[in-house]
Design a protein around this motif. Structure first.
Motif, PDB file in Angstrom:
ATOM      1  N   THR A  56       0.777  -1.389  -0.114  1.00 36.30           N
ATOM      2  CA  THR A  56      -0.116  -0.106   0.024  1.00 36.30           C
ATOM      3  C   THR A  56       0.864   1.288  -0.018  1.00 36.30           C
ATOM      4  OG1 THR A  56      -1.697   1.344   1.120  1.00 36.30           O
ATOM      5  CG2 THR A  56      -0.040  -0.073   2.420  1.00 36.30           C
ATOM      6  N   THR A  57       0.343   2.327  -0.441  1.00 38.54           N
ATOM      7  CA  THR A  57       0.972   3.591  -0.406  1.00 38.54           C
ATOM      8  C   THR A  57       0.308   4.475   0.706  1.00 38.54           C
ATOM      9  OG1 THR A  57      -0.520   4.481  -2.211  1.00 38.54           O
ATOM     10  CG2 THR A  57       1.842   3.897  -2.923  1.00 38.54           C
ATOM     11  N   ASP A  58      -0.806   3.864   1.339  1.00 42.72           N
ATOM     12  CA  ASP A  58      -1.585   4.482   2.515  1.00 42.72           C
ATOM     13  C   ASP A  58      -0.725   4.193   3.803  1.00 42.72           C
ATOM     14  OD1 ASP A  58      -3.209   5.146   4.296  1.00 42.72           O
ATOM     15  OD2 ASP A  58      -5.059   4.526   3.487  1.00 42.72           O
ATOM     16  N   ASN A  59       0.040   5.148   4.179  1.00 43.53           N
ATOM     17  CA  ASN A  59       0.726   4.735   5.569  1.00 43.53           C
ATOM     18  C   ASN A  59      -0.051   4.684   6.655  1.00 43.53           C
ATOM     19  OD1 ASN A  59       0.740   7.714   6.732  1.00 43.53           O
ATOM     20  ND2 ASN A  59       1.910   8.389   5.074  1.00 43.53           N
ATOM     21  N   THR A  60      -1.265   5.568   6.826  1.00 42.98           N
ATOM     22  CA  THR A  60      -2.042   5.192   8.034  1.00 42.98           C
ATOM     23  C   THR A  60      -2.509   3.856   7.858  1.00 42.98           C
ATOM     24  OG1 THR A  60      -3.116   7.594   7.567  1.00 42.98           O
ATOM     25  CG2 THR A  60      -4.158   5.953   9.047  1.00 42.98           C
ATOM     26  N   ARG A  61      -2.970   3.204   6.786  1.00 48.32           N
ATOM     27  CA  ARG A  61      -3.241   2.009   6.766  1.00 48.32           C
ATOM     28  C   ARG A  61      -2.539   0.864   7.119  1.00 48.32           C
ATOM     29  NH1 ARG A  61      -5.219  -0.475   1.321  1.00 48.32           N
ATOM     30  NH2 ARG A  61      -5.350  -2.482   2.047  1.00 48.32           N
ATOM     31  N   ALA A  62      -1.167   1.206   6.779  1.00 49.26           N
ATOM     32  CA  ALA A  62      -0.008   0.097   7.036  1.00 49.26           C
ATOM     33  C   ALA A  62       0.194   0.385   8.428  1.00 49.26           C
ATOM     34  CB  ALA A  62       1.219   0.706   6.248  1.00 49.26           C
ATOM     35  N   TYR A  63       0.413   1.431   9.153  1.00 54.20           N
ATOM     36  CA  TYR A  63       0.870   1.761  10.393  1.00 54.20           C
ATOM     37  C   TYR A  63      -0.045   1.514  11.543  1.00 54.20           C
ATOM     38  CZ  TYR A  63       4.657   4.179   7.957  1.00 54.20           C
ATOM     39  OH  TYR A  63       5.590   4.456   6.830  1.00 54.20           O
ATOM     40  N   LYS A  64      -1.285   1.857  11.343  1.00 59.86           N
ATOM     41  CA  LYS A  64      -2.204   2.128  12.634  1.00 59.86           C
ATOM     42  C   LYS A  64      -2.477   1.146  13.548  1.00 59.86           C
ATOM     43  CE  LYS A  64      -6.738   1.766  11.139  1.00 59.86           C
ATOM     44  NZ  LYS A  64      -8.062   1.792  10.594  1.00 59.86           N
ATOM     45  N   ASP A  65      -2.493  -0.204  13.059  1.00 63.00           N
ATOM     46  CA  ASP A  65      -2.632  -1.349  13.902  1.00 63.00           C
ATOM     47  C   ASP A  65      -1.634  -2.102  14.018  1.00 63.00           C
ATOM     48  OD1 ASP A  65      -3.276  -2.291  11.697  1.00 63.00           O
ATOM     49  OD2 ASP A  65      -5.206  -2.985  12.305  1.00 63.00           O
ATOM     50  N   ALA A  66      -0.334  -1.758  13.670  1.00 63.47           N
ATOM     51  CA  ALA A  66       0.872  -2.707  13.615  1.00 63.47           C
ATOM     52  C   ALA A  66       1.345  -3.007  14.676  1.00 63.47           C
ATOM     53  CB  ALA A  66       1.716  -2.285  12.528  1.00 63.47           C
ATOM     54  N   ASP A  67       1.675  -4.282  14.906  1.00 63.64           N
ATOM     55  CA  ASP A  67       2.683  -4.579  16.006  1.00 63.64           C
ATOM     56  C   ASP A  67       4.302  -4.275  16.008  1.00 63.64           C
ATOM     57  OD1 ASP A  67       0.636  -6.054  17.541  1.00 63.64           O
ATOM     58  OD2 ASP A  67       0.652  -7.651  15.858  1.00 63.64           O
ATOM     59  N   ALA A  68       4.537  -4.169  14.861  1.00 62.51           N
ATOM     60  CA  ALA A  68       5.949  -3.998  14.645  1.00 62.51           C
ATOM     61  C   ALA A  68       5.891  -3.126  13.390  1.00 62.51           C
ATOM     62  CB  ALA A  68       6.904  -4.955  14.827  1.00 62.51           C
ATOM     63  N   ILE A  69       6.779  -2.108  13.164  1.00 62.96           N
ATOM     64  CA  ILE A  69       6.912  -1.371  11.936  1.00 62.96           C
ATOM     65  C   ILE A  69       8.429  -1.279  11.664  1.00 62.96           C
ATOM     66  CG2 ILE A  69       6.697   0.738  10.502  1.00 62.96           C
ATOM     67  CD1 ILE A  69       4.326   1.531  12.625  1.00 62.96           C
ATOM     68  N   PHE A  70       8.750  -1.874  10.165  1.00 61.72           N
ATOM     69  CA  PHE A  70      10.114  -1.766  10.073  1.00 61.72           C
ATOM     70  C   PHE A  70      10.602  -0.551   9.117  1.00 61.72           C
ATOM     71  CE2 PHE A  70      12.312  -6.054  11.093  1.00 61.72           C
ATOM     72  CZ  PHE A  70      11.153  -6.735  11.851  1.00 61.72           C
ATOM     73  N   ILE A  71      11.478   0.122   9.558  1.00 64.62           N
ATOM     74  CA  ILE A  71      11.848   1.105   8.549  1.00 64.62           C
ATOM     75  C   ILE A  71      13.184   0.818   7.670  1.00 64.62           C
ATOM     76  CG2 ILE A  71      12.581   3.836   8.506  1.00 64.62           C
ATOM     77  CD1 ILE A  71      11.186   4.247  11.402  1.00 64.62           C
ATOM     78  N   GLY A  72      12.951   1.047   6.386  1.00 70.13           N
ATOM     79  CA  GLY A  72      14.139   0.810   5.586  1.00 70.13           C
ATOM     80  C   GLY A  72      14.403   1.763   4.736  1.00 70.13           C
TER      81      GLY A  72
ATOM     82  N   ILE B 213       9.912 -12.410  16.144  1.00 72.16           N
ATOM     83  CA  ILE B 213       9.767 -12.150  14.648  1.00 72.16           C
ATOM     84  C   ILE B 213      10.785 -13.040  14.043  1.00 72.16           C
ATOM     85  CG2 ILE B 213      10.242 -10.727  12.814  1.00 72.16           C
ATOM     86  CD1 ILE B 213       8.780  -8.281  14.883  1.00 72.16           C
ATOM     87  N   TYR B 214      11.856 -13.090  14.667  1.00 74.05           N
ATOM     88  CA  TYR B 214      12.901 -13.874  13.933  1.00 74.05           C
ATOM     89  C   TYR B 214      13.237 -15.267  14.028  1.00 74.05           C
ATOM     90  CZ  TYR B 214      14.628  -9.592  11.456  1.00 74.05           C
ATOM     91  OH  TYR B 214      14.823  -8.368  10.949  1.00 74.05           O
ATOM     92  N   GLU B 215      12.637 -15.681  15.072  1.00 73.97           N
ATOM     93  CA  GLU B 215      12.752 -17.242  15.503  1.00 73.97           C
ATOM     94  C   GLU B 215      12.735 -18.033  14.272  1.00 73.97           C
ATOM     95  OE1 GLU B 215      10.029 -18.308  18.546  1.00 73.97           O
ATOM     96  OE2 GLU B 215      11.620 -19.417  19.515  1.00 73.97           O
ATOM     97  N   PRO B 216      11.675 -18.022  13.686  1.00 73.09           N
ATOM     98  CA  PRO B 216      11.395 -18.873  12.205  1.00 73.09           C
ATOM     99  C   PRO B 216      12.503 -18.810  11.295  1.00 73.09           C
ATOM    100  CG  PRO B 216       9.423 -17.353  12.621  1.00 73.09           C
ATOM    101  CD  PRO B 216      10.558 -17.031  13.407  1.00 73.09           C
ATOM    102  N   PHE B 217      13.182 -17.800  11.291  1.00 70.91           N
ATOM    103  CA  PHE B 217      14.316 -18.089  10.240  1.00 70.91           C
ATOM    104  C   PHE B 217      15.428 -18.817  10.690  1.00 70.91           C
ATOM    105  CE2 PHE B 217      12.242 -13.911   9.333  1.00 70.91           C
ATOM    106  CZ  PHE B 217      12.740 -13.726   7.989  1.00 70.91           C
ATOM    107  N   ASN B 218      15.594 -19.256  11.905  1.00 69.72           N
ATOM    108  CA  ASN B 218      16.579 -20.338  12.231  1.00 69.72           C
ATOM    109  C   ASN B 218      18.115 -19.931  12.359  1.00 69.72           C
ATOM    110  OD1 ASN B 218      17.115 -22.643  13.673  1.00 69.72           O
ATOM    111  ND2 ASN B 218      16.666 -23.930  11.983  1.00 69.72           N
ATOM    112  N   LEU B 219      18.212 -18.566  12.448  1.00 68.26           N
ATOM    113  CA  LEU B 219      19.475 -18.085  12.145  1.00 68.26           C
ATOM    114  C   LEU B 219      20.278 -17.673  13.459  1.00 68.26           C
ATOM    115  CD1 LEU B 219      18.696 -16.144   8.992  1.00 68.26           C
ATOM    116  CD2 LEU B 219      20.198 -18.027   8.883  1.00 68.26           C
ATOM    117  N   PRO B 220      21.559 -17.617  13.485  1.00 66.17           N
ATOM    118  CA  PRO B 220      21.874 -16.901  14.603  1.00 66.17           C
ATOM    119  C   PRO B 220      21.797 -15.641  14.857  1.00 66.17           C
ATOM    120  CG  PRO B 220      23.892 -17.745  13.259  1.00 66.17           C
ATOM    121  CD  PRO B 220      22.463 -17.678  12.412  1.00 66.17           C
ATOM    122  N   ILE B 221      21.158 -15.233  16.221  1.00 67.92           N
ATOM    123  CA  ILE B 221      20.862 -14.195  16.669  1.00 67.92           C
ATOM    124  C   ILE B 221      21.702 -13.422  17.553  1.00 67.92           C
ATOM    125  CG2 ILE B 221      18.841 -12.820  17.909  1.00 67.92           C
ATOM    126  CD1 ILE B 221      16.994 -14.458  16.512  1.00 67.92           C
TER     127      ILE B 221
END
Ligand code: UGA
Length: 403
Positions: free
Chosen positions: A13-29, A130-138
């Motif tokens: 989406t390009t609608d940031n309100t829709r993307a952010y409003k009820d998110a548990d985590a937001i990644f900024i890249g 969030i990263y547990e399923p990747f099964n990589l060293p953390i």
């Protein structure tokens, strides 16, 4: 991505309100490009941070993946709190990104490690989940250490390349071969076999920017980061090293047809940022060369800076077209399409088979056998005319490699 999209787990989406409003985590890249003084431009991060503050309606972890100077996450957290509209809990964590251009998916799914930098148990547990399923060293560290790990890792790699380039230049002077030297070094696990390729210099959107940003951060804190400064200085000189050699050899470029093979900073991308071609082509054009440039994907971007009608440059579809009748050839990127050109083709197609290879893609002996005058990085030149030999002559000898 298609599978997850079809399963309804992925939305764009390009609608940031829709993307952010009820998110548990937001990644900024978002990008943090270099500013004229070498510091990182944080305006894109600030824009996103403000949008987040104004739209989130639920407790949320904001995760910064962008490469940001140490201490930025503290500021982002404060900034979000300053603009927060709803009464929700929000924390910022650092989770630097280590993927390289062209290998993004592999680098993500098979990452060597995941770094999480948090200052609270809540944030740490959320990222672990969030990263547990990747099964990589953390590796879980403080936010500031995580921010520093990204710069320290990138700058170390830049330093490794500049070190090899420095040694390569000395190899040429004393009659050693950098590829043999690298091979000999690579068996030592403390050194490793990767990023030992001497070259025409590192480019791209990361190493040049991140070395300068760390140098800037050090200066801001009253410290001189001498090793990183040296990496930057060596790289700056390295980018035009072949141009300088060719200038000495040819006296002038005026009226010469110059084949340029490879424009992008590395294969597998159309990115020209900090590419050695951008340093060399303007020099060649200023000196009156007729440049014939080949790159499997980079020409369109290069054309925007150097259009055909305005400059004495022509973009061609095949390496052979650039080589045909050329007086000199520069190789700046090790695309497989360029590596596929056989040594004898240079001899056959060029008016004078004179090749400057910034990526060491050919063997010295094969170029010698093909009758090509060949200059590369950190190896002895292949020169027929004894008078042109500036350094020790190349002696193929009979070496045996133990693989
Ligand atoms: C780099 C890092 O490799 C990634 O781990 C990092 O996540 C990324 O920066 C980033 O900060 O976003 P990238 O710039 O895409 O990735 O490209 P690299 O493959 O690292 O190459 C960088 C430059 O170094 C290229 O110009 C390449 O030609 C040069 N290089 C690389 C050498 O000259 N010699 C080598 O041995 C290796």
């Amino acid at each position: 991505m298609q599978k997850n999209y079809a399963a309804g787990r992925l939305r764009f989406t390009t609608d940031n309100t829709r993307a952010y409003k009820d998110a548990d985590a937001i990644f900024i890249g978002v990008g943090t490009p270099e500013q004229p003084d070498g510091s990182a431009n944080l305006s894109y991060i600030a824009t996103v941070a403000r949008q987040i503050a104004e739209t989130i309606e639920k407790d949320c972890l904001v995760v910064v993946k962008s490469t940001v100077p140490v201490g930025t996450n503290d500021k982002v957290e404060q900034f979000i709190h300053d603009f927060l509209v709803h009464d929700v809990k929000v924390e910022v964590a650092s989770n630097p990104e280590f993927l390289a251009q062209g290998t993004a998916v592999r680098d993500t799914l098979e990452a060597a490690r995941i770094i999480i930098g948090t200052d609270s148990q809540w944030a740490e547990e959320m990222l672990m989940k969030i990263y547990e399923p990747f099964n990589l060293p953390i590796v879980s560290v403080s936010r500031r250490s995580a921010e520093m790990i990204k710069y320290a890792a990138n700058d170390f790699l830049a330093l490794k390349i500049s070190y090899m380039n420095d040694i390569a230049n000395l190899c040429e002077l004393v009659g050693a071969d950098i590829q043999d030297v690298a091979r000999g070094m690579s068996f030592d696990e403390r050194i490793g076999s990767k990023f030992l390729n001497a070259s025409i210099g590192y480019g791209g959107s990361c190493f040049p920017k991140d070395t300068k940003a760390l140098d800037y951060l050090a200066r801001q804190n009253g410290y001189e980061l001498r090793t990183v400064k040296a990496a930057i200085a060596v790289n700056n000189d390295q980018k035009t090293i072949l141009y300088k050699k060719a200038s000495n050899r040819l006296i002038t470029f005026d009226g010469l047809k110059v084949a340029v093979l490879g424009l992008t900073f590395k294969p597998g991308t159309d990115d020209l940022r900090e590419a050695p071609s951008l340093e060399n082509v303007p020099l060649l054009l200023e000196r009156g060369a007729h440049v014939y440039a080949y790159d499997p994907v980079g020409c369109d971007n290069f054309k925007q800076r150097y259009p055909e009608g305005e400059y004495n440059i022509k973009y061609v579809d095949k390496p052979e077209e650039a080589l045909s009748g050329a007086n000199v050839c520069f190789i700046f990127t090790e695309w497989s399409e360029i590596k596929a050109v056989q040594p004898k083709e240079y001899k056959k197609l060029m008016r004078t088979p004179l090749v400057y290879d910034g990526r060491n893609i050919y063997g010295i002996e094969e170029m010698q056998d093909a009758g090509v005058e060949y200059y590369s990085i950190g190896r002895q030149a292949v020169v027929e005319n004894k008078d042109l030999k500036s350094n020790n002559s190349y002696n193929p000898g009979h070496r045996q490699y133990i693989a």
